[in-house]
Enzyme design. Structure first.
Site, PDB file in Angstrom:
ATOM      1  N   TYR A 175      33.231  35.306  38.201  1.00 24.69           N
ATOM      2  CA  TYR A 175      33.083  34.932  39.609  1.00 24.69           C
ATOM      3  C   TYR A 175      33.337  33.438  39.808  1.00 24.69           C
ATOM      4  O   TYR A 175      34.050  33.029  40.741  1.00 24.69           O
ATOM      5  CB  TYR A 175      31.671  35.302  40.053  1.00 24.69           C
ATOM      6  CG  TYR A 175      31.304  34.958  41.470  1.00 24.69           C
ATOM      7  CD1 TYR A 175      31.795  35.700  42.539  1.00 24.69           C
ATOM      8  CD2 TYR A 175      30.428  33.906  41.736  1.00 24.69           C
ATOM      9  CE1 TYR A 175      31.433  35.397  43.844  1.00 24.69           C
ATOM     10  CE2 TYR A 175      30.051  33.604  43.032  1.00 24.69           C
ATOM     11  CZ  TYR A 175      30.560  34.345  44.083  1.00 24.69           C
ATOM     12  OH  TYR A 175      30.185  34.048  45.368  1.00 24.69           O
ATOM     13  N   LYS A 179      36.304  31.852  42.095  1.00 23.79           N
ATOM     14  CA  LYS A 179      35.973  31.007  43.243  1.00 23.79           C
ATOM     15  C   LYS A 179      36.553  29.601  43.095  1.00 23.79           C
ATOM     16  O   LYS A 179      36.916  28.966  44.085  1.00 23.79           O
ATOM     17  CB  LYS A 179      34.462  30.943  43.425  1.00 23.79           C
ATOM     18  CG  LYS A 179      33.856  32.243  43.946  1.00 23.79           C
ATOM     19  CD  LYS A 179      34.469  32.669  45.268  1.00 23.79           C
ATOM     20  CE  LYS A 179      33.695  33.784  45.948  1.00 23.79           C
ATOM     21  NZ  LYS A 179      34.345  34.248  47.198  1.00 23.79           N
TER      22      LYS A 179
END
Length: 305
Positions: A175, A179
């Site tokens: 993640y 991001k």
């Protein structure tokens, strides 16, 4: 929610991905309240990206229409070429134009790095990073065509990063990497698309959603002062402004948003430096690096440490 026909986004057509719940839903409702016509995208999957029992996009559309607004649902997978293309077509075929794209869709598959398998890496990077790139690519192609036809738009893109992308987060290597990649994509898109009347910015929101309810467990209790700082609706006003014509001149920026706080992030930039004028030996490079580190600012802590 009541729609505002004379609001800050009156007449604009806005696409929001992952808009069935959480931040995306809050953004869709806020844009509608500001007078926009909204394409509500949601694949209707669970927190880990697996298919859910129903699609929430239609429920958000019903909310908007019940308040007097205009909206249409889209249930395609924006991390596929056809899904992203059909999303942009939905806006153009339904409303005849596209003004703002909010990339928000995503899910989690958290593991510590030693337990993170390849499928969990690929799935999270796919939905977050590829799921930003493909809608942006198809929207940008439309806006380029409009500009070349003499109809230069006042187009806006808002990408969704995270504090995990800025600082990293334990147990979220996939993640955090995705991001962080969104931030790089935002900067490139802002530079490349400005000539077509497109502004591209990113937010790093902190709010209570399905994805963050464990992270913000301590903030789940009802606030004493009546202000719920972790409500996703707190982030949406900034997103609506960035998606409006009023944000003219703002592009290539990253904002943190949480509760009533907005922060402009200043990102990577040169800090202390030294030039030896010739190649160093490893020991010399190490001594120079340690001297520079002593002069540099201490980086922010990784979330979870």
């Amino acid at each position: 929610m009541r729609t505002g026909k004379n609001g800050i986004c009156a007449g604009r057509v806005v696409v929001v991905t992952g808009a069935g719940r959480g931040l995306g839903r809050a953004h869709a409702l806020a844009f509608a309240a500001a007078g926009a016509r909204v394409v509500v995208n949601d694949l209707g999957v669970g927190l880990d990206g697996t298919p859910g029992p129903d699609s929430p996009a239609a429920r958000v559309v019903d909310e908007i229409r019940a308040a007097g607004g205009e909206a249409v649902a889209h249930a395609g997978d924006v991390a596929t070429g056809e899904g992203a293309a059909s999303l942009i077509r939905a806006a153009l075929e339904t409303y005849g134009r596209l003004d703002t794209l909010v990339n928000n869709a995503g899910f989690l598959r958290d593991r510590m790095l030693v337990n993170l398998d390849e499928d969990d890496w690929d799935a999270v990077v796919r939905v977050h990073l590829k799921g930003h790139f493909l809608p942006l690519r198809h929207a940008a192609a439309h806006w380029r065509q409009e500009t070349r036809a003499g109809r230069r738009p006042e187009a806006r893109v808002i990408n969704t990063s995270s504090g995990a992308g800025l600082l990293g987060s334990l147990g979220q290597g996939n993640y955090s990497a995705a991001k962080a990649g969104i931030l790089g994509l935002t900067l490139v898109a802002a530079a490349e698309l400005e000539r077509y009347g497109v502004q591209v910015n990113a937010i790093a929101p902190a709010a209570r959603t399905r994805m963050t309810e464990r992270t913000f467990a301590a903030a789940m209790a009802a606030p004493d002062d009546g202000f719920d700082a972790m409500a996703p609706e707190n982030v949406s006003p900034l997103v609506v402004w960035l998606g409006s014509a009023d944000s003219a001149g703002v592009t290539g920026r990253v904002f943190e948003a949480e509760g009533g706080r907005i922060t402009v992030m200043e990102g990577w930039r040169p800090g202390p430096t030294t030039d030896h004028g010739e190649r160093r030996r490893p020991e010399e490079a190490g001594a120079a690096a340690r001297k520079l580190l002593a002069e540099a600012e201490t980086p922010g802590a990784v979330y979870g440490t």
